[in-house]
Design an enzyme around this catalytic site. Structure first.
Site, short mmCIF file in Angstrom:
data_model
loop_
_atom_site.label_atom_id
_atom_site.label_comp_id
_atom_site.label_asym_id
_atom_site.label_seq_id
_atom_site.Cartn_x
_atom_site.Cartn_y
_atom_site.Cartn_z
N HIS A 124 6.34 4.68 12.46
CA HIS A 124 6.47 4.48 10.86
C HIS A 124 7.27 5.58 10.40
CE1 HIS A 124 3.52 4.34 7.06
NE2 HIS A 124 4.49 5.24 6.80
N HIS A 160 9.94 7.01 7.37
CA HIS A 160 10.67 7.10 6.14
C HIS A 160 12.20 7.43 6.23
CE1 HIS A 160 6.80 6.97 3.63
NE2 HIS A 160 6.36 6.88 4.77
N ARG A 184 0.72 -1.27 0.06
CA ARG A 184 -0.15 0.07 -0.08
C ARG A 184 0.83 1.18 0.16
NH1 ARG A 184 -0.73 4.64 2.10
NH2 ARG A 184 0.01 4.07 4.28
N ASP A 185 1.46 1.34 0.97
CA ASP A 185 2.40 2.68 1.27
C ASP A 185 3.35 2.59 0.33
OD1 ASP A 185 3.02 5.09 2.17
OD2 ASP A 185 3.64 4.59 4.03
N ASN A 198 9.40 4.09 2.74
CA ASN A 198 9.61 3.79 4.11
C ASN A 198 11.01 3.24 4.32
OD1 ASN A 198 6.65 3.48 3.29
ND2 ASN A 198 6.60 3.93 5.59
N CYS A 228 5.13 9.37 -0.74
CA CYS A 228 3.67 9.94 -0.35
C CYS A 228 3.51 11.09 -1.82
CB CYS A 228 3.40 10.55 0.96
SG CYS A 228 1.84 11.15 1.50
P1 HMG Z 1 -13.26 14.84 -1.53
O1 HMG Z 1 -12.84 15.02 -2.92
O2 HMG Z 1 -12.89 15.82 -0.55
O3 HMG Z 1 -14.37 13.89 -1.16
O4 HMG Z 1 -11.90 13.84 -1.12
P2 HMG Z 1 -15.80 13.97 -1.67
O5 HMG Z 1 -16.56 13.40 -0.55
O6 HMG Z 1 -16.26 15.28 -2.02
O7 HMG Z 1 -15.65 12.99 -2.92
C1 HMG Z 1 -15.27 13.43 -4.23
C2 HMG Z 1 -15.17 12.20 -4.99
O8 HMG Z 1 -14.66 10.88 -4.40
C3 HMG Z 1 -16.69 11.58 -5.27
O9 HMG Z 1 -16.63 10.93 -6.43
C4 HMG Z 1 -16.81 10.34 -4.04
O10 HMG Z 1 -17.58 9.47 -4.46
C5 HMG Z 1 -15.21 9.97 -4.30
P3 HMG Z 1 -17.30 11.60 -7.62
O11 HMG Z 1 -18.82 12.01 -7.29
O12 HMG Z 1 -16.53 12.83 -7.91
O13 HMG Z 1 -17.21 10.54 -9.03
N1 HMG Z 1 -14.91 8.93 -2.84
C6 HMG Z 1 -14.34 7.85 -2.86
N2 HMG Z 1 -14.30 7.12 -3.79
C7 HMG Z 1 -13.63 5.77 -3.38
N3 HMG Z 1 -13.31 5.78 -2.35
C8 HMG Z 1 -13.48 6.60 -1.02
C9 HMG Z 1 -14.05 7.79 -1.51
N4 HMG Z 1 -14.38 8.73 -0.91
C10 HMG Z 1 -14.88 9.66 -1.78
N5 HMG Z 1 -13.20 6.26 0.04
C11 HMG Z 1 -10.94 11.76 0.03
C12 HMG Z 1 -11.75 13.34 0.21
C13 HMG Z 1 -10.45 11.67 1.49
C14 HMG Z 1 -11.65 10.86 -0.43
C15 HMG Z 1 -9.70 12.18 -0.99
O14 HMG Z 1 -8.95 13.24 -0.34
C16 HMG Z 1 -8.86 10.90 -0.92
O15 HMG Z 1 -9.31 9.83 -1.27
N6 HMG Z 1 -7.40 11.05 -0.27
C17 HMG Z 1 -6.50 9.93 -0.14
C18 HMG Z 1 -5.41 10.40 0.01
C19 HMG Z 1 -4.33 9.37 0.19
O16 HMG Z 1 -4.74 8.19 -0.04
N7 HMG Z 1 -3.22 9.61 0.50
C20 HMG Z 1 -2.22 8.68 0.73
C21 HMG Z 1 -2.26 8.01 2.07
S1 HMG Z 1 -1.89 8.60 3.51
C22 HMG Z 1 -0.31 8.26 3.70
O17 HMG Z 1 0.50 7.49 2.74
C23 HMG Z 1 0.24 8.54 4.98
C24 HMG Z 1 0.60 7.09 5.77
O18 HMG Z 1 1.38 6.13 4.88
C25 HMG Z 1 1.62 7.52 6.83
C26 HMG Z 1 2.51 8.35 6.56
O19 HMG Z 1 3.69 7.88 5.91
O20 HMG Z 1 2.74 9.54 6.99
C27 HMG Z 1 -0.59 6.52 6.22
MG MG Z 2 4.23 6.39 5.15
#
Ligand code: HMG
Ligand code: MG
Length: 312
Positions: free
Chosen positions: A217, A219, A25-26, A259, A250
């Protein structure tokens, strides 16, 4: 008691550590070329065989935000599950939770940050709004008896805001605790943390959440990840996240490298006599497999050294 008797140093480090393998995933989420689900499935299966008890396999986020994770349904359906292994999935909201539930995730991960700016870029809302969204996810997870993990990005620094006060990390820890998280990740998203800072943050947040359920966690952007893991071990942290072949980065943290490589962590822990239950050689092979697929060398010193030895 004296810490040193004859030539044996009693370090007080944990005897056993849980490694959460986050590569599928990450590690892969930031890859530009879409990787076929079959390849991701093979990677997860290899990691399962290597002996991990927890693998972060999927992410049910918007495919517009993170296209690489759009195949999470296929991946979860295709993997060969081993009993007792936790296959985790990221779920930013209830829509993500429903998808994770349908896919059979054993653990869902709600993720926020200790920095407002990063939270906004990553999940398009404030920290307070993210916690409000997670309420539904948390209660649904409890209702379905699915483990709930909380992740706090930018706990040691933020690409947008710079410094992050330790108190801000503690504030998010308390909110995730109150949502009922079983485990909380203190994440160094951009790899800027250093050993003493890591110990200070870990010790502070351990006042609000049991040390045994906190994870590190890290990096490796600035080459500090192993030092930070060792520093965390010294204060009693016994859960760490790492990525096979050092995969990662990220999408919302420009310049952040992967990571810490799982192979490097395992090599260090083996040397310290700390058990993990994971077969390092099998992880090295998994790292070579995915690196060959991506067409580049693994970002793991230990992995590459062990591979070179095997070839010679
Ligand atoms: P948004 O645009 O504010 O959401 O995004 P919304 O509720 O207005 O929805 C917009 C569209 O997204 C809609 O579709 C929803 O249906 C769809 P449309 O009508 O435009 O076709 N939608 C979804 N589709 C699938 N699955 C869902 C979902 N939710 C809404 N769950 C949202 C808000 C949170 C969805 C968006 O910002 C997002 O998906 N962000 C994810 C970012 C991400 O994955 N980042 C990487 C992970 S974090 C990370 O890596 C750090 C970590 O590893 C720790 C570290 O290293 O620090 C954890
Ligand atoms: Mg990470």
């Amino acid at each position: 008691m004296n810490a040193i008797t004859s030539n044996v140093v009693h370090t007080g480090l944990p005897k056993r550590v849980k490694i959460v393998e986050v590569g599928p995933r990450d590690g892969l989420q930031n890859e530009k070329e879409i990787i076929l689900p079959e390849v991701k499935i093979q990677l997860v299966d290899r990691l399962t065989k290597a002996g991990f008890s927890n693998i972060e396999a999927a992410s049910f986020v918007s495919p517009k935000w993170v296209p690489q994770m759009a195949s999470s349904v296929e991946v979860m359906a295709g993997i060969q599950r081993k009993s007792g292994v936790i296959y985790s999935a990221l779920t930013p909201n209830i829509k993500g939770f429903e998808a994770a539930l349908a896919a059979g995730a054993d653990e869902v991960v709600i993720f926020s940050a200790a920095s407002e700016a990063f939270t906004q870029k990553n999940i398009n809302c404030s920290i307070a709004e993210s916690i409000a969204r997670f309420r539904d996810v948390a209660s649904a997870a409890k209702q379905h008896k699915i483990r709930l993990r909380g992740s706090i990005s930018c706990s040691f620094g933020c690409p947008y805001q710079g410094q992050v006060p330790a108190q801000d990390v503690a504030a998010v820890v308390r909110q995730l605790r109150d949502l009922g998280c079983d485990e909380i990740d203190i994440a160094d998203t951009i790899g800027v943390g250093t050993a003493r800072q890591v110990q200070n943050v870990m010790q502070l947040v351990a006042q609000d959440f049991p040390l045994a359920h906190l994870s590190g966690h890290f990096h490796d952007t600035y080459g500090q990840a192993l030092a930070n893991i060792y520093a965390s071990l010294e204060v009693g942290i016994a859960i760490f996240h790492s990525s096979v072949a050092g995969l990662g980065g990220c999408p919302y943290a420009k310049g952040a490298t992967g990571n810490v490589a799982t192979e490097d962590v395992l090599f260090m822990l083996q040397g310290l006599g700390i058990e993990t239950g994971i077969d390092l050689d099998a992880v090295v092979d998994a790292g070579q497999f995915i690196s060959a697929h991506l067409g580049r060398k693994a970002v793991s010193r230990a992995g590459n050294a062990i591979t070179a030895k095997k070839i010679n």
